[in-house]
Design a protein around this motif. Sequence first.
Motif, PDB file in Angstrom:
ATOM      1  N   UNK A   6      -1.751 -23.711   5.781  1.00  0.00           N
ATOM      2  CA  UNK A   6      -0.584 -24.709   6.355  1.00  0.00           C
ATOM      3  C   UNK A   6      -0.552 -25.663   5.200  1.00  0.00           C
ATOM      4  N   UNK A   7       0.606 -26.181   5.327  1.00  0.00           N
ATOM      5  CA  UNK A   7       1.357 -27.549   4.703  1.00  0.00           C
ATOM      6  C   UNK A   7       1.377 -28.706   5.727  1.00  0.00           C
ATOM      7  N   UNK A   8       0.886 -29.846   5.511  1.00  0.00           N
ATOM      8  CA  UNK A   8       0.812 -30.853   6.284  1.00  0.00           C
ATOM      9  C   UNK A   8       1.964 -31.784   6.166  1.00  0.00           C
ATOM     10  N   UNK A   9       2.698 -32.238   7.182  1.00  0.00           N
ATOM     11  CA  UNK A   9       3.743 -32.947   7.277  1.00  0.00           C
ATOM     12  C   UNK A   9       3.460 -33.985   8.350  1.00  0.00           C
ATOM     13  N   UNK A  10       4.140 -35.208   7.652  1.00  0.00           N
ATOM     14  CA  UNK A  10       3.661 -36.553   8.352  1.00  0.00           C
ATOM     15  C   UNK A  10       4.403 -36.546   9.757  1.00  0.00           C
ATOM     16  N   UNK A  11       3.767 -37.199  10.932  1.00  0.00           N
ATOM     17  CA  UNK A  11       4.311 -36.930  12.275  1.00  0.00           C
ATOM     18  C   UNK A  11       5.562 -37.989  12.248  1.00  0.00           C
ATOM     19  N   UNK A  12       5.648 -39.031  11.433  1.00  0.00           N
ATOM     20  CA  UNK A  12       6.583 -40.090  11.598  1.00  0.00           C
ATOM     21  C   UNK A  12       7.696 -39.518  10.620  1.00  0.00           C
ATOM     22  N   UNK A  13       8.057 -38.607  10.198  1.00  0.00           N
ATOM     23  CA  UNK A  13       9.362 -38.264   9.372  1.00  0.00           C
ATOM     24  C   UNK A  13      10.315 -37.922  10.205  1.00  0.00           C
ATOM     25  N   UNK A  14      11.455 -37.547   9.622  1.00  0.00           N
ATOM     26  CA  UNK A  14      12.710 -37.257  10.456  1.00  0.00           C
ATOM     27  C   UNK A  14      12.460 -35.521  10.415  1.00  0.00           C
ATOM     28  N   UNK A  15      11.628 -35.278  11.221  1.00  0.00           N
ATOM     29  CA  UNK A  15      11.248 -33.658  11.208  1.00  0.00           C
ATOM     30  C   UNK A  15      12.347 -32.629  11.300  1.00  0.00           C
ATOM     31  N   UNK A  16      13.362 -32.682  12.193  1.00  0.00           N
ATOM     32  CA  UNK A  16      14.494 -31.746  12.208  1.00  0.00           C
ATOM     33  C   UNK A  16      14.907 -31.403  10.501  1.00  0.00           C
ATOM     34  N   UNK A  17      15.388 -32.587  10.144  1.00  0.00           N
ATOM     35  CA  UNK A  17      15.954 -32.568   8.685  1.00  0.00           C
ATOM     36  C   UNK A  17      15.065 -32.225   7.645  1.00  0.00           C
ATOM     37  N   UNK A  18      13.797 -32.762   7.794  1.00  0.00           N
ATOM     38  CA  UNK A  18      12.778 -32.040   6.638  1.00  0.00           C
ATOM     39  C   UNK A  18      12.411 -30.653   6.862  1.00  0.00           C
ATOM     40  N   UNK A  19      12.396 -30.129   8.099  1.00  0.00           N
ATOM     41  CA  UNK A  19      11.973 -28.787   8.326  1.00  0.00           C
ATOM     42  C   UNK A  19      13.194 -27.975   7.830  1.00  0.00           C
ATOM     43  N   UNK A  20      14.551 -28.472   7.992  1.00  0.00           N
ATOM     44  CA  UNK A  20      15.602 -27.503   7.629  1.00  0.00           C
ATOM     45  C   UNK A  20      15.630 -27.696   6.142  1.00  0.00           C
ATOM     46  N   UNK A  21      15.334 -28.734   5.337  1.00  0.00           N
ATOM     47  CA  UNK A  21      15.353 -28.591   3.850  1.00  0.00           C
ATOM     48  C   UNK A  21      14.330 -27.823   3.418  1.00  0.00           C
ATOM     49  N   UNK A  22      13.484 -27.726   4.004  1.00  0.00           N
ATOM     50  CA  UNK A  22      12.070 -26.781   3.533  1.00  0.00           C
ATOM     51  C   UNK A  22      12.254 -25.319   3.718  1.00  0.00           C
ATOM     52  N   UNK A  23      13.273 -24.962   4.673  1.00  0.00           N
ATOM     53  CA  UNK A  23      13.445 -23.507   4.955  1.00  0.00           C
ATOM     54  C   UNK A  23      12.886 -23.094   6.295  1.00  0.00           C
ATOM     55  N   UNK A  24      12.327 -24.097   7.087  1.00  0.00           N
ATOM     56  CA  UNK A  24      11.850 -23.532   8.300  1.00  0.00           C
ATOM     57  C   UNK A  24      10.313 -23.262   8.282  1.00  0.00           C
ATOM     58  N   UNK A  25       9.795 -23.070   9.716  1.00  0.00           N
ATOM     59  CA  UNK A  25       8.442 -22.933   9.586  1.00  0.00           C
ATOM     60  C   UNK A  25       8.331 -21.314   9.673  1.00  0.00           C
ATOM     61  N   UNK A  26       7.364 -20.900   9.359  1.00  0.00           N
ATOM     62  CA  UNK A  26       6.932 -19.674   9.434  1.00  0.00           C
ATOM     63  C   UNK A  26       5.271 -19.505  10.209  1.00  0.00           C
TER      64      UNK A  26
END
Length: 632
Positions: free
Chosen positions: A217-237
Motif C-alpha cells: 500500500x501507498x499512504x495518502x493523506x486524509x485531508x487531501x482532495x481525494x477524488x482528484x488525487x486518486x484519479x490523477x494516480x490511476x485509481x485504487x487496486x
Amino acid sequence: MGFTRFALSASAGTDITHLIKLAESHELDAIEVGWRAVTRSAEAELLAARARGISVTTIDLGAVTTADDPRGEFDRLVAFASAASCRRVTLTAAADPNDTREQVRRWFDAMLRELAERCEEPGLSLVVRVGRPAEATSVIADTADLRDVLASVNRLNVSAEADLTAFAAAGEDSDRATASLVGRLGHVRLGDMAEEFPAAVVSGFLADLQSYGYADVVALPADAALPQLLESLGGNVTHDTARVAQLQQTLAENNLDAAVLLSSENVLSISGYWPMNGTCVAIVPRTGDPHLLVPAGEEFWAARSGWHNLHMYQAGRITDPPFATTVDRLLRRLARGGSAVGRRVGVEGPFRAQVPPHMAHEVSGRHEIIRPVVASALDAEVVFFDQALCRSRAAKTPAELRALRRSAAIADVGLRTFRDGLIDGARDIDVATEVERAIETFGVGYQGASRVRGYAFVMSGPQTSQCHLDYEFSSTRRMRTGEHVLMELAVVADGYWQDLSRVFVIGEPTDQQRLLHQTAEAAFQAAARAAVPGATGAQVDAAAREVIDAAGLAEAYPHQTGHGVGIAFHEQFPLLKPGSDHVLEEGNVIAIEPGVYLPGVGGVRNEDNLVVSSSLGAASLQTIPHALNVER
C-alpha cells in the motif's frame, strides 16, 4: 490503469470514526492509524470496520523516546494487530532532553532488535521512518539515517519507509532516496504535501516503486482532495474478488471446506501474486477471507495480491524452523482463531510438471511434505482436486485478461525483434538472445510489470521440421537466404504467460514453402473461427485438421491444435485435440498452433494466444502478423 493499492492515513486531528467513513466514501479498503488514537473503544470500531472490508494496514507508534518506551504496550499492540490482520508498525526515534543523539540511537537500535524478535511469531514487520515536520525532535532525519538503522539492526522484519514529502523536506532527490532503500522498502507514503507535487513527480515516484518490486500500500493523506488525487494516480487496486469467488464456488461444488495451495501457478491464480521461490501458501476457505503465508522480505512483493490477510514467517536462517513446522503452526492458529478452514480440505495432487516461480532455476518441490501437515494441523480429510481447480481457473477474470494483454504487448516486442533480425548469415543463438534481451529491457516497468522473462528458441533450415518435439533449442547454425527460420517463444510478465511461434522465409520463397505457409495459415484461421463459446476442443481441432488433410498434408501434422494459456505456459484446460470434450467458454485464453512439417525441408507454425469471447471466433492478443517471408 492503476497499479497501486492506496491506504488512507490519519492526519493530525483526524478521529478514527471520520477516517473510516472517509475511506468508505471513496471506496478505499485500507486505512492507517496512530497508536495513540487506538483506545479500547476505537479497537472495537476498527474491528467492526474490518468485518465490513476496511483493513488496518499500518499502526504508527509515532516518534518514540527513552522516556516513552513503547515496549510496555507492545503486547496489546500485537494482540490488536493480529485481530485486525495488520502486519506493519511504523516508528521513528525522538530526542529526549536528558539524552544525547548518540544515546538515543543506541537505545533505539537495541529496542528495535528486541521488538523484531517479538514480532517474528505474529508475523509483524517494523518500519523505521524519517521524522515528519511536526516531529522536530526526531533523530532520524534522512535516508542516510535510515540506512544506518537497517545496517545496525539487520533483521528481515525491520525495513524503511519512503516518504515523498519527507524526502522533499530533507532536501533529498526522491529518485535517489528511493533507489537507496531498494530491497528494504517496507512502507511508502506520499505525505501531507501530496497535492503540491507535480503529477509527473508523483507518477514517477510510483513507477519507480513498481520497477523496484514494491507493491504494498501507498499512504495518502486524509485531508487531501481525494477524488482528484486518486484519479490523477490511476485509481485504487485491490485483490481479484472474481477469482476468489470462482474458487469458493468450486469448493462448494466439490463439498470442500477450504483449499490449501502451494504451487506457484495456483498461488498466482488465486492471489494475483507470482511467488519468488515457491514457498508461499494460499489458504482459501469456502466462505470468508483468504490468507497468504509468505517468507519475510517477500511480503512487500506479495502485497501486490491486495489480500488483507498476509502472514509473514521467518526463513533462511539456521535458527528458523522447518517450512512444514511453520505451515503447521499457521494452520493451527487459523483454526483456533475461528477461520472456516474446516475438516475436508482440497490440496494439489502429484505434479506431471510444475510452472516455475520467479526463481525459475529452483522450483520448489514441497507439496508432498505439506499434505500430511494439512491433515494433522486441521484434523482434516485431504482431497486432491486438481481437475476441478484447473477448470475453475480456465475462464479468466477481467483482472487476469488485463494482465495477459500486458504480457502479450511485451511478447510482441520479441516477435518484432525476431522478424527484424533475420538476415543471411546470422546465428540462431544470437537472434534468440537478442529477442530475450529486447523482451526484458522493454518489459520491466511496462504498465507496472516488475518481473519479465523471455525464453526464445530459434531454429533455421531443416531443423524447423523438428520444432514440434519437446526438445527445442537454439544452435550456432547460421541461417541462409531461402530457408525457413522459426522461433518458439515463451514470455512471462509477473506470472502471466504467452506461448507463441513465428516463422519466416528469408528472401523469396519456393512454391513448396508457399504451400506449407498457406496451408498452416488457413488451418490457423479455421481453428480461430471455430473457437467460440460452447464449442468443444475436438471441434476446434477438427477445423484445423480438415484444412491440412485437404491439402494432402495429414501426415505432416502430428500434434494437437492448441491448449489453454495464462498462469501456465500450457494449461490443462481447455485442450484442443481429437477427442477432447472440453467445452470452451467466454474468457478462455487459448494458444492456437496448427503446423506442417516436412523433414529435410522445414516446418511452418504460427502460434497466437487468443481470447474466446464471440460467436465469430476467438480474437488474437498479438499484433505481429503471420507473414510468408522477410524481404532483404
